[in-house]
Structures are given as structure tokens and as C-alpha cells.
Design an enzyme around this catalytic site. Structure first.
Site, PDB file in Angstrom:
ATOM      1  CB  CYS A  15      37.569-173.172  55.836  1.00  9.13           C
ATOM      2  SG  CYS A  15      37.873-174.578  54.752  1.00  9.13           S
ATOM      3  CB  CYS A  18      34.553-175.436  52.271  1.00 14.59           C
ATOM      4  SG  CYS A  18      35.208-176.370  53.653  1.00 14.59           S
ATOM      5  CG  ASP A 425      24.445-140.673  51.288  1.00 14.50           C
ATOM      6  OD1 ASP A 425      23.991-140.297  50.196  1.00 14.50           O
ATOM      7  OD2 ASP A 425      23.816-140.602  52.353  1.00 14.50           O
ATOM      8  CG  ASP A 626      22.201-141.873  56.318  1.00 10.86           C
ATOM      9  OD1 ASP A 626      22.355-141.660  55.093  1.00 10.86           O
ATOM     10  OD2 ASP A 626      21.349-141.298  57.002  1.00 10.86           O
ATOM     11  CG  ASP A 630      23.483-144.357  51.067  1.00  8.42           C
ATOM     12  OD1 ASP A 630      23.562-143.792  49.968  1.00  8.42           O
ATOM     13  OD2 ASP A 630      23.248-143.756  52.129  1.00  8.42           O
TER      14      ASP A 630
END
Length: 740
Positions: A15, A18, A425, A626, A630
């Protein structure tokens, strides 16, 4: 004293608390300047002084806190194996707990008075608590050692006490019957809670298990070997690690370039989309730079190695993606924050209730006090709290999938509605991502055009220039090309010339036309200038000194891009356009889609820096891209969105993927986020209202007035009802409309 920053896999994080524990442990170690632990990918980024810090001692400190850190080489491979094993164990535990919980619930609800019902439920529940749900008790103990509490603490306390109380009632029923009371058991509470929470953990872990796949794919882009040209001219294939700065390296057609360097001989076109994102391969000649991971096209060349190993641009991209993923602060889940206060409060109320009832006295004081304490703990069971967020997230993710939005993790879905800047982009996101002929102007009669098209098809088929493919595609499959020309010449930087029956045909740019003495009318020159203003590349086709055709080639803007950008702006979201392309093209595209803020000629690291600058101003930034180029910017952004038609690496780094590659779906994703977060807040509100009302009633506050005391069985039913209400509210999200 010099410092280095390095990432180390951390094992055993369950979690956000932690992650915070490990981070605080690391920060106090000798020689450690700073540390950041990312729960999402179980990685610690540590900045330390190598002369002072002892990695073995740091590892021991992490182990003493109840976790583990891998500092050896190949540690990421070890981490991958551990993750696979952990996911397999979670799946096994979830299935096992669910299979055993079902008959327990059936017996508790419908067959409570059957012979040996308590004993059957005890036999079925014990493996669930002692084995399948053991991780909750182990993690709760770790938290307790550090004076903290989280979701595991709630689960361990409620299920553990319900189990122990039920075990006592099963083994010693006479303790209650001798006092005129029925021996109640709550085995179903223990099994159902553990099964539900394990299911949530398994789904979370499955999403997290893919976080490193993008890094692995980026590393796989760099070839393992290079063809080094020896001083005597002999070519030797060696490992990339053995290539030194200054070595001459031969690159053959179709090869990946192994290192960064400068071309010393030969010419070719190189696909640099991995670095720049631009679809058109770049011509390379003597003196031009080449980069590792890019792909050579048809020509051969020799380059001098300038950067090797971790210094190459590709290696820097890999490092920056890792850093951007790992440098984000751990997600402090709302329920875990609440649990740190909620658990001690509930414990205090339970103990206080026990003491008050023991003090009040009366008949059967001990069993009465025990029943009240158990009622408080059972009704405060964290099931509703535990389900509040994951059920809404799961329904939201399902709703997203129905609308072409694949969501990798809850964090992006929770954050998307707070976005105030969207960075786009250009290539493949706003545009189609491949050059096509958008305009064709023939300046000859139709009959001549039909005769000349097959010749143009034959010439462009033989040409190595990447734009030639766009011209060939525009001519259509029905065009039958001529046979090979009598003579063919490629002129770097200008185009090609071919000869048929002593007639010279030229295909290329205006420079080639000028060199060949081709006359271009003033009206045609004006048309060429207009196309260039529209970010189009102009290709001319001439016969001897006569211009016969013009072609405008561009990366077409998607039909929905302008509307999507306008929709984002109407929501008050700022839109920025980033591209590795030139200023002229960037300006034209920005103007056509209605974007006023744009940056051109950017490298991957510069895109990430731009986003970091926006974040430094307090902006919540979404990046939509894409390409492999990027990936660094996507990793840096608060919300990262990949286009489904793009590279696998971009989709792996991004937390959301738009299957249709339609920018309008980004607006839908933001709307879906707002609806999902609203559902989460409603769930948490009702879960707490239930606790605020239920816990005092379970503690007996109504007893002095109305003589009402909540039976633990009713408390268990109320707990189940709260969970049902939370799930039902989440399911309402299915009927919501996320269209504009």
C-alpha cells in the site's frame, strides 16, 4: 562530493503507507541525499554519495523495516520474477478464499440451524483466515511496529476478532447458553471481507505488473552488435559494449543504428521517428548526425561513433522515462489516510464500550460487554470503505472500455477531471501520422495525363525517397507502371531523373526544376507558395523542360482534431502543441486546429522539460501522444494518454489509451473521470455516515433511552447492507452519459 541517482526495485510494498515507510527509512541512511519510493512500480530512486553510502547497509535497513530492496545487477529481472510469483499467489489466494466463502455465506444466511453448522463454518473459514488471508495480518503487524495503521490493519482486526469470537463460541457454546444467551458466530464476515479485498488486490497487481514493459521495449530497440570498420578496411561484427568513441561503424540497408555518431561516408535515408516522431525518413550524408535505435532505409553509410553506452540519446530517453515514472510521489490513497485515524478511534470506542458495560454491571455482564465490543468492531468493518473506491473505479474503467478508452490505473482516472493543460504531440495525434498526397495539379490535357501517369509510377517506384511512396499511392493500384527507365539518377536533396526514349523526366523539388531549366509559370509558383504555407511539401514532375504536374504532400490533420481542441478550450483547458517538426509546419498546423501555443523542433527530453515547467507553475498536465519519442513526456505528465494506433511503447508508458485515436475521446475521458470521482466521493460519504451512525448504536448509546442494544448478527447484516449500497451506487455510473 559527487552524488549519483539510481533506481532499485523494492519488494513487499502492499500500500501507499508501505512506500512511505521505506522512503522514510532510506532518507535517514548515511550517504543518502534524497529518496523517493513509487508504490505504483515498486521502485526506489535514491540519490546517494557512492564513497559514503553502503548499499548493503541500506538494504539491511529496508529489510529491518519488513521489506526488501534489490541492489544486485540484473535486479529488475529478479523483480519481474518476484512480481509474477506474487501475482500468481494472489490469484491462488483469491480463488481459494472465494470458493470457501460461498458455502459459509449460504450456511450463515439460510442453514444456520442445521446440525454442526458452526463446526462446518469453522472448518471452511480457518484456511481463509490462516492461509489465504495471511498477508493482511503480516502487513498489519509491520504497520503496528512503526506505529501506523492502514487498510490491512482494518481487515486484520475486524476479520481476526470476528474469527476469534466465533471460534470461542463454537468451542465453548456453554459459556453463552449457561448465561441464557445464544452462541453467535460471524465466520461469514471474516471470509467475505478477505475474499473481496483479495480480489481488489489481484486486479491492482495485474495492472501494476505491466509498468516495466515499456522500459524493456525501449531497451530492446538498441541492437546488441555493431559492424566496426578496422583500419585495414576489414569489417568486424562486435558487441555494442566493445565499440569505443572514434570507431568507424558500417550501417547496412534495413539495419538499426547501434550508437550515436556522425556520417563520414555514404548516403541514405534514416527513419528517425523513434526520436523525433516525424514519419518522413531524413536524408543523411557526410557530416550529418545519426542516433542509436533509428532505422536505416535503403542506402549504406559509415559513421564515426561519438557517444556510446549510457551516453547515447536512446539511453538517455530510457533513463529519463524511468526517472519520470519513479520520481512521482506515492499515491496517498484516501482510504489509507482515513484508516490511520479511523482504526485507533474504532479500537478506542470498542475498548471504552467494553469498560463502560463492565462498569455498569447487571446480569451476564461479561458476555454483554464482549457482545457490545464485537458489535462495534464488526459494524466498523472496512468492507464499505474498501469497496468505495475500487467498485467505482472498476465500473468507470468498464464504462471507458465501452467508449474506446482503456484505463491502466485508478490514479489517471481520479486525476483526469482536474486537468487544466492538455499538451498534444502533432504527428499521429493531431495529424494522421503519414505523408499523403493532398493536392494534385496536372497542367497538361487529360489524354497526356493518362499517358504520363504510368511513367511517373515507374520512376517513383524505383526512387528511394520516402515521399515517392505517397505519390505512388495517390496514383492508385489501377495504374500500370512502365518498364524500368533507360537511365535513372538519384540526386540527393533534390529528387530523381529518368530517361525514356531520350526524353528526360524529372521528379523532385523546385531546386531540381531550376537545375534542369524547367519553366514554372507565375501562377503555378503562387500555388506552390500557398501549399507551402499550408505545411505541404511540393513535388514537381517535368518532361524535359516542361512542367506537367504538381503534387502537394502533407501529414493530413485528422477530421476531428479541431473540434476536439475547441471542446477542450470550452471547458477552460489550455491546449499546447509540441512537435519535432519545423517551425513553418508547426505554425500552419496550430493555426488550422485553433491552437495558439505551440513549440517546434523539440527533442524528446525537451518535450518532457516543457511539461515539467508547466507542472512547476502548479498546472495539472495531460500529455497526449502516440510515438516512442513521446514516451518521456508521457511518463512526466500527470495524466498520460496514448493513441491506439501509435507505438506499443507509448501505450505501455501511458496510463490511458484511446483505441480510436480520435482526440474527441480525450474529452470523454475527462467527463468520465469527473463522474467516477463523484461516485467515489458519494460512496465514501455514505460509508462514513453509516459508521458515524452505526458505531455509537453498536456501542449502546440507545440503551439508556429505549433499551435497544444492537445484536452482532444485526451489526453483520448492517455491514453487508452498507457494502451493497456502495456497490449499487457505483453501478449507477453505467447509465451515465459521457458524451458532450
Amino acid at each position: 562530493m559527487t552524488t549519483i541517482k539510481k533506481s532499485f526495485p523494492v519488494i513487499g510494498l502492499s500500500c501507499a503507507s508501505c512506500a512511505a515507510n521505506v522512503e522514510s527509512t532510506l532518507k535517514v541512511q548515511t550517504g543518502v541525499k534524497s529518496a523517493s519510493v513509487n508504490f505504483a512500480d515498486s521502485t526506489a530512486w535514491i540519490e546517494f554519495q557512492p564513497e559514503v553510502a553502503d548499499l548493503s547497509a541500506i538494504k539491511s535497513a529496508v529489510q529491518s523495516a519488513g521489506y526488501d530492496m534489490l541492489v544486485e545487477e540484473e535486479s529488475r529481472l529478479v523483480q519481474e520474477e518476484i512480481k509474477k510469483t506474487h501475482l500468481s499467489e494472489l490469484r491462488h489466494n483469491t480463488i481459494g478464499a472465494s470458493v470457501l466463502a460461498l458455502p459459509v455465506v449460504i450456511i450463515a444466511m439460510l442453514l444456520m440451524h442445521m446440525p454442526y453448522a458452526h463446526w462446518i463454518m469453522l472448518v471452511l473459514t480457518t484456511p481463509v483466515v490462516a492461509w489465504y488471508g495471511r498477508s493482511f495480518f503480516i502487513n498489519a503487524f509491520r504497520q503496528a511496529k512503526h506505529g501506523k495503521a492502514n487498510m490491512d490493519t482494518l481487515v486484520a482486526l475486524s476479520t481476526g476478532i470476528a474469527y476469534l469470537f466465533s471460534l470461542f463460541s463454537t468451542l465453548f457454546p456453554q459459556f453463552w447458553t449457561n448465561r441464557g444467551q445464544e452462541p453467535h458466530v460471524y465466520f461469514e464476515s471474516s471470509t467475505v471481507i478477505i475474499a473481496f479485498i483479495l480480489l481488489g488486490r489481484m486486479l491492482e497487481e495485474r495492472a501494476k505488473s505491466n509498468t516495466s514493459s515499456a522500459i524493456k521495449k525501449l531497451i530492446g530497440m538498441q541492437p546488441n552488435t555493431a559492424c566496426v570498420v578496422q583500419p585495414d578496411g576489414e569489417v568486424t561484427e562486435v558487441s555494442v559494449e566493445r565499440v569505443n568513441v572514434g570507431d568507424s561503424v558500417l550501417v547496412k540497408p534495413g539495419d538499426k543504428i547501434p550508437l550515436d555518431g556522425e556520417v563520414v561516408s555514404g548516403t541514405s535515408f534514416v527513419d528517425e521517428s523513434t526520436i523525433t516522431g516525424e514519419p518522413v525518413p531524413v536524408e543523411k550524408a557526410q557530416g550529418d548526425n545519426v542516433f542509436a535505435g533509428t532505422i536505416n532505409q535503403k542506402g549504406s553509410f559509415v559513421f564515426e561513433a561519438k557517444k556510446v553506452g549510457a551516453e547515447t540519446l536512446l539511453s538517455q530517453i530510457i533513463k529519463m522515462v524511468q526517472l519520470a515514472q519513479g520520481s512521482k510521489p506515492p499515491v496517498q490513497h484516501l482510504v489509507d489516510k482515513i484508516a490511520s485515524v479511523f482504526v485507533p478511534v474504532v479500537l478506542a470506542i470498542a475498548v471504552l464500550s467494553f469498560v463502560v458495560w463492565m462498569t455498569i454491571g447487571g446480569e451476564s455482564v461479561l458476555p454483554q460487554a464482549l457482545l457490545v465490543m464485537v458489535s462495534v468492531l464488526v459494524i466498523a468493518c472496512p468492507c464499505a470503505l474498501g469497496l468505495a473506491t475500487p467498485t467505482a473505479i472498476m465500473v468507470g474503467m468498464g464504462k471507458g472500455a465501452e467508449n474506446g478508452i482503456l484505463i491502466k490505473d485508478a490514479e489517471s482516472l481520479e486525476l483526469a477531471h482536474t486537468i487544466n493543460v492538455v499538451v498534444l504531440d502533432k504527428t499521429g495525434t493531431v495529424t494522421e501520422g503519414k505523408p499523403v498526397v493532398t493536392n494534385a495539379e496536372w497542367v497538361v490535357a487529360e489524354e497526356e495525363k493518362l499517358d504520363l501517369e504510368p511513367i511517373l509510377h515507374a520512376i517513383e517506384t524505383q526512387s528511394e525517397h520516402p515521399l515517392a511512396e505517397a505519390v505512388v499511392a495517390s496514383l492508385g493500384k489501377s495504374t500500370e507502371p512502365y518498364t524500368a527507365p533507360d537511365a535513372f539518377e538519384s540526386i540527393p536533396g533534390k529528387g530523381v531523373r529518368a530517361t525514356y526514349d531520350k526524353i528526360v523526366f524529372s521528379v523532385g523539388n523546385q531546386k531540381l526544376m531550376d537545375d534542369g531549366g524547367v519553366e514554372i509559370p507565375t501562377s503555378t509558383l503562387a500555388l506552390m507558395e500557398q501549399w507551402q504555407r499550408e505545411a505541404k511539401t511540393v513535388v514537381c514532375f517535368a518532361r524535359d523542360k516542361e512542367l506537367v504536374a504538381l503534387f502537394g504532400i502533407a501529414d493530413k490533420i485528422k477530421s476531428t482534431s479541431a473540434k476536439a481542441i475547441a471542446d477542450l478550450q470550452r471547458r477552460g483547458i489550455e491546449v499546447c502543441l509540441l512537435t519535432g517538426d519545423n517551425e513553418h509546419t508547426a505554425q500552419a498546423v496550430a493555426r488550422m486546429v485553433g491552437v495558439t501555443s505551440y513549440k517546434s523542433g523539440l527533442l524528446p527530453s525537451e518535450k518532457a522539460d516543457f511539461i515539467h515547467g508547466l507542472q512547476a507553475q502548479g498546472k495539472v498536465v495531460a500529455m497526449v501522444g502516440d510515438g516512442i519519442n513521446d514516451s518521456q513526456a508521457l511518463a512526466q505528465a500527470d495524466v498520460s494518454i496514448a493513441m491506439g494506433a501509435g507505438s506499443d511503447i507509448a501505450m505501455d508508458v501511458a496510463k490511458m489509451t484511446i483505441i480510436s485515436s480520435d482526440l474527441q475521446t480525450v474529452v470523454k475521458a475527462i467527463r468520465l473521470s469527473a463522474l467516477t470521482v463523484r461516485s467515489i466521493r458519494q460512496n465514501l460519504f455514505w460509508a462514513f455516515v453509516y459508521n458515524v451512525i452505526g458505531i455509537p448504536i453498536a456501542a449502546g448509546v440507545l440503551y439508556p433511552v429505549w433499551g435497544f442494544l444492537l445484536n452482532p448478527m444485526i451489526a453483520g447484516a448492517a455491514m453487508a447492507l452498507s457494502s451493497v449500497s456502495v456497490v449499487s451506487n457505483s453501478l449507477r455510473l453505467k447509465s451515465k452519459n459521457i458524451e458532450q
